[in-house]
Design an enzyme around this catalytic site. Sequence first.
Site, PDB file in Angstrom:
ATOM      1  N   SER A  34      41.046   9.162  17.137  1.00 19.09           N
ATOM      2  CA  SER A  34      39.967   8.303  16.780  1.00 19.09           C
ATOM      3  C   SER A  34      40.924   6.914  16.248  1.00 19.09           C
ATOM      4  O   SER A  34      40.444   6.002  15.584  1.00 19.09           O
ATOM      5  CB  SER A  34      39.275   8.772  15.402  1.00 19.09           C
ATOM      6  OG  SER A  34      39.981   9.258  14.523  1.00 19.09           O
ATOM      7  N   ASN A 121      37.437  16.246   6.031  1.00 17.63           N
ATOM      8  CA  ASN A 121      35.943  16.071   6.218  1.00 17.63           C
ATOM      9  C   ASN A 121      35.507  15.316   5.102  1.00 17.63           C
ATOM     10  O   ASN A 121      34.694  14.506   5.037  1.00 17.63           O
ATOM     11  CB  ASN A 121      35.215  17.300   6.652  1.00 17.63           C
ATOM     12  CG  ASN A 121      35.783  18.003   7.786  1.00 17.63           C
ATOM     13  OD1 ASN A 121      36.174  17.398   8.627  1.00 17.63           O
ATOM     14  ND2 ASN A 121      35.323  19.255   7.894  1.00 17.63           N
ATOM     15  N   THR A 166       1.263 -20.673  16.880  1.00 12.92           N
ATOM     16  CA  THR A 166       1.077 -19.417  17.549  1.00 12.92           C
ATOM     17  C   THR A 166       0.800 -19.260  18.729  1.00 12.92           C
ATOM     18  O   THR A 166       0.354 -20.103  19.392  1.00 12.92           O
ATOM     19  CB  THR A 166      -0.296 -18.856  16.482  1.00 12.92           C
ATOM     20  OG1 THR A 166      -1.468 -19.635  16.938  1.00 12.92           O
ATOM     21  CG2 THR A 166      -0.418 -19.188  15.332  1.00 12.92           C
ATOM     22  N   HIS A 167       1.258 -18.276  19.232  1.00 16.69           N
ATOM     23  CA  HIS A 167       1.538 -18.012  20.731  1.00 16.69           C
ATOM     24  C   HIS A 167       2.137 -19.019  21.511  1.00 16.69           C
ATOM     25  O   HIS A 167       1.970 -19.458  22.685  1.00 16.69           O
ATOM     26  CB  HIS A 167       0.189 -18.045  21.300  1.00 16.69           C
ATOM     27  CG  HIS A 167      -0.803 -16.999  20.712  1.00 16.69           C
ATOM     28  ND1 HIS A 167      -1.066 -15.603  20.958  1.00 16.69           N
ATOM     29  CD2 HIS A 167      -1.562 -17.274  19.631  1.00 16.69           C
ATOM     30  CE1 HIS A 167      -1.662 -14.899  20.201  1.00 16.69           C
ATOM     31  NE2 HIS A 167      -2.307 -16.071  19.388  1.00 16.69           N
ATOM     32  N   SER A 288      28.902 -27.658  30.481  1.00 13.50           N
ATOM     33  CA  SER A 288      28.714 -27.027  32.001  1.00 13.50           C
ATOM     34  C   SER A 288      30.087 -27.531  32.521  1.00 13.50           C
ATOM     35  O   SER A 288      30.393 -28.785  32.753  1.00 13.50           O
ATOM     36  CB  SER A 288      27.517 -27.647  32.553  1.00 13.50           C
ATOM     37  OG  SER A 288      27.621 -27.091  33.908  1.00 13.50           O
ATOM     38  N   LYS A 294      25.361 -31.898  30.493  1.00 17.32           N
ATOM     39  CA  LYS A 294      24.830 -30.656  29.835  1.00 17.32           C
ATOM     40  C   LYS A 294      25.274 -30.520  28.183  1.00 17.32           C
ATOM     41  O   LYS A 294      26.482 -30.694  28.168  1.00 17.32           O
ATOM     42  CB  LYS A 294      25.059 -29.100  30.404  1.00 17.32           C
ATOM     43  CG  LYS A 294      24.191 -29.289  31.817  1.00 17.32           C
ATOM     44  CD  LYS A 294      22.629 -29.077  31.589  1.00 17.32           C
ATOM     45  CE  LYS A 294      22.151 -27.684  30.816  1.00 17.32           C
ATOM     46  NZ  LYS A 294      22.403 -26.615  31.756  1.00 17.32           N
ATOM     47  N   ASN A 296      24.866 -27.208  26.137  1.00 16.63           N
ATOM     48  CA  ASN A 296      24.107 -25.753  26.261  1.00 16.63           C
ATOM     49  C   ASN A 296      24.331 -25.113  24.905  1.00 16.63           C
ATOM     50  O   ASN A 296      25.243 -25.357  24.168  1.00 16.63           O
ATOM     51  CB  ASN A 296      24.881 -24.975  26.997  1.00 16.63           C
ATOM     52  CG  ASN A 296      24.767 -25.380  28.648  1.00 16.63           C
ATOM     53  OD1 ASN A 296      23.719 -26.077  28.854  1.00 16.63           O
ATOM     54  ND2 ASN A 296      25.598 -25.365  29.418  1.00 16.63           N
ATOM     55  N   GLU A 301      22.027 -19.009  21.604  1.00 18.27           N
ATOM     56  CA  GLU A 301      21.499 -18.101  22.481  1.00 18.27           C
ATOM     57  C   GLU A 301      22.115 -16.565  22.105  1.00 18.27           C
ATOM     58  O   GLU A 301      21.530 -15.715  22.337  1.00 18.27           O
ATOM     59  CB  GLU A 301      22.198 -18.307  24.013  1.00 18.27           C
ATOM     60  CG  GLU A 301      21.208 -19.392  24.596  1.00 18.27           C
ATOM     61  CD  GLU A 301      21.786 -20.128  25.553  1.00 18.27           C
ATOM     62  OE1 GLU A 301      21.307 -19.759  26.953  1.00 18.27           O
ATOM     63  OE2 GLU A 301      22.689 -20.736  25.600  1.00 18.27           O
ATOM     64  N   TYR A 328      30.091  19.965   9.135  1.00 13.82           N
ATOM     65  CA  TYR A 328      30.692  19.107   9.842  1.00 13.82           C
ATOM     66  C   TYR A 328      30.950  19.391  11.241  1.00 13.82           C
ATOM     67  O   TYR A 328      30.995  20.475  11.641  1.00 13.82           O
ATOM     68  CB  TYR A 328      32.100  18.697   9.452  1.00 13.82           C
ATOM     69  CG  TYR A 328      33.035  17.739  10.174  1.00 13.82           C
ATOM     70  CD1 TYR A 328      32.999  16.517   9.864  1.00 13.82           C
ATOM     71  CD2 TYR A 328      33.818  18.178  11.141  1.00 13.82           C
ATOM     72  CE1 TYR A 328      33.628  15.424  10.740  1.00 13.82           C
ATOM     73  CE2 TYR A 328      34.602  17.231  11.917  1.00 13.82           C
ATOM     74  CZ  TYR A 328      34.290  15.820  11.706  1.00 13.82           C
ATOM     75  OH  TYR A 328      35.075  15.100  12.550  1.00 13.82           O
ATOM     76  N   GLN A 333      32.639  11.879  14.467  1.00 13.85           N
ATOM     77  CA  GLN A 333      33.310  10.853  14.539  1.00 13.85           C
ATOM     78  C   GLN A 333      32.886   9.702  15.505  1.00 13.85           C
ATOM     79  O   GLN A 333      33.177   8.648  15.172  1.00 13.85           O
ATOM     80  CB  GLN A 333      34.803  11.381  15.160  1.00 13.85           C
ATOM     81  CG  GLN A 333      35.683  10.521  15.696  1.00 13.85           C
ATOM     82  CD  GLN A 333      37.262  11.081  16.032  1.00 13.85           C
ATOM     83  OE1 GLN A 333      37.757  11.782  15.320  1.00 13.85           O
ATOM     84  NE2 GLN A 333      37.340  11.038  17.453  1.00 13.85           N
TER      85      GLN A 333
HETATM   86  N1  ARG Z   1      38.062  11.235  12.805  1.00 13.59           N
HETATM   87  C1  ARG Z   1      37.586  12.377  12.206  1.00 13.59           C
HETATM   88  C2  ARG Z   1      36.165  12.027  12.077  1.00 13.59           C
HETATM   89  O1  ARG Z   1      35.854  10.767  12.095  1.00 13.59           O
HETATM   90  C3  ARG Z   1      38.011  12.832  10.851  1.00 13.59           C
HETATM   91  C4  ARG Z   1      37.558  14.149  10.445  1.00 13.59           C
HETATM   92  C5  ARG Z   1      38.431  15.126  11.050  1.00 13.59           C
HETATM   93  N2  ARG Z   1      37.960  16.451  10.832  1.00 13.59           N
HETATM   94  C6  ARG Z   1      38.068  17.466  11.516  1.00 13.59           C
HETATM   95  N3  ARG Z   1      37.582  18.726  11.151  1.00 13.59           N
HETATM   96  N4  ARG Z   1      38.720  17.655  12.945  1.00 13.59           N
HETATM   97  O2  ARG Z   1      35.288  12.791  11.841  1.00 13.59           O
END
Ligand code: ARG
Length: 474
Positions: A34, A121, A166-167, A288, A294, A296, A301, A328, A333
């Site tokens: 991650s 966790n 409205t509308h 443009s 133009k 824009n 947008e 958990y 993640q």
């Molecule tokens: N990157 C993990 C998450 O976002 C961190 C926790 C990892 N815990 C585990 N038991 N693998 O949840």
Amino acid sequence: MSDQEKNKGAPGSGGRGARFAGAMDEAAARLNASIDFDRRLLRDDVRGSQAHARMLAAVGLLSQDDAKRIVAGLDQVAGEFERGERQMDAALEDVHMNVESRLIEIVGDAGRRLHTARSRNDQVATDMRLYALSAAASIVVGIDKTRVALVRRAREHAGTLLPGYTHLQRAQAVTLGHHLLAYAEMLGRDRGRFLDAARRASECPLGSGALAATSLPIDREKTSADLGFAGPTHNSMDAVSDRDFCAELAFACALLGVHLSRFGEELVLWSTSEFGFVRLPDGYCSGSSLMPQKRNPDVAELLRAKPGRLIGDVVALLTVGKGLALAYNKDLQESQEPFYDAIETTHLVLNVLPRLIAGLEFQPERMKEAASDPALGATDLAEHLVRDGVPFRRAHEIVGKLVRHAERLGVSLRDVPDHDLQQIAPELQSATLQALSASRSVAGRAILGGPAPAEVMRELHRLAAELQGRGYEV
Ligand code: ARG
């Protein structure tokens, strides 16, 4: 080579310790890691760990010396990563392992004690709440700055007339000040949603461990207070396994985005030659590559378009959370990216608004011209009849007939011949028709929440006082 050494270096092998004989499969490790997105948690992870270390020392699970070394070491680690002197290593899976392993390099054994009575966790649940709280706080500032800009422009245009729709059909005359303050109201409620979600996110999971807390005598109140949370969480299994606060904040972002998309859409419409109500400042338009004339409204947008992804983020967050057995699960993640995306997209949008709003070149003459269509006074005529005792449904019918007749003759309501008026609506004098004007019409709707300039000024004062109370110059 020891098992531990073999594991080190395999991407995403963080936290495996001595349990495994071999390294994680490389493709699996890439899926597992991650670090590409949770690096955003660096500051919060370090703060959380520093509070945890101070608490461990306070209860005697760590010496004061070790705690000091850890706290200083963590500052160094954060600095090194932030200044780019050191790169986070994908082999260490996530931000938590990157910080801890560098800390151990710097302070040695003291660093090996930091993870006492803690799991990644409760650590990540804490980090994400800290991140959520500062994100909510800065979004609230962005909302307030946007409201300041709206209130200033509304003051300038408290009496500027334009048609209300409205509308998307011309309905009744309103004032530009009133129109702009409509957005200040929407944003005021959005602000409340962020504060409300933040209040619920303000609980500290530290001490929940992997799912079932810890047998070590830690002081959860202390870490919670140290980190500025309102208090510790009350159930370890819930604390490590719910990302409802992410979904709530993402929803607040999405709804804010939906509100701002309406503003974006109006800027797109109003800046067309057909409307001509506003000219967007140069800095917010693009040209443009083909058509030299133009201008824009790309920025407007994108105000309109960005909520598409914000809504997607909410859907992703809800979908990831559904059906997860306690406690958990790694699925959690997957909450991180949509959550960051919602926060970052919202910042991107809010950052552009105050100056864009300040720079809008409204075209009061065009607005006034559009509002001078006497048909916009039809409701006033009906209300005039009501004041004379005519039941509203009847009044509606009378004026409706008159409007149809005027349309058939191809004249404005004001120019229906006297003789025809006597026939269709003897209850009305032609002087009443002559007197129809957008400014009189608007001035007459001075009721609470109405568009009359006097009422706009009253609401303006209320909003300005609210914003000034928080230190903004309005
Ligand atoms: N990157 C993990 C998450 O976002 C961190 C926790 C990892 N815990 C585990 N038991 N693998 O949840």
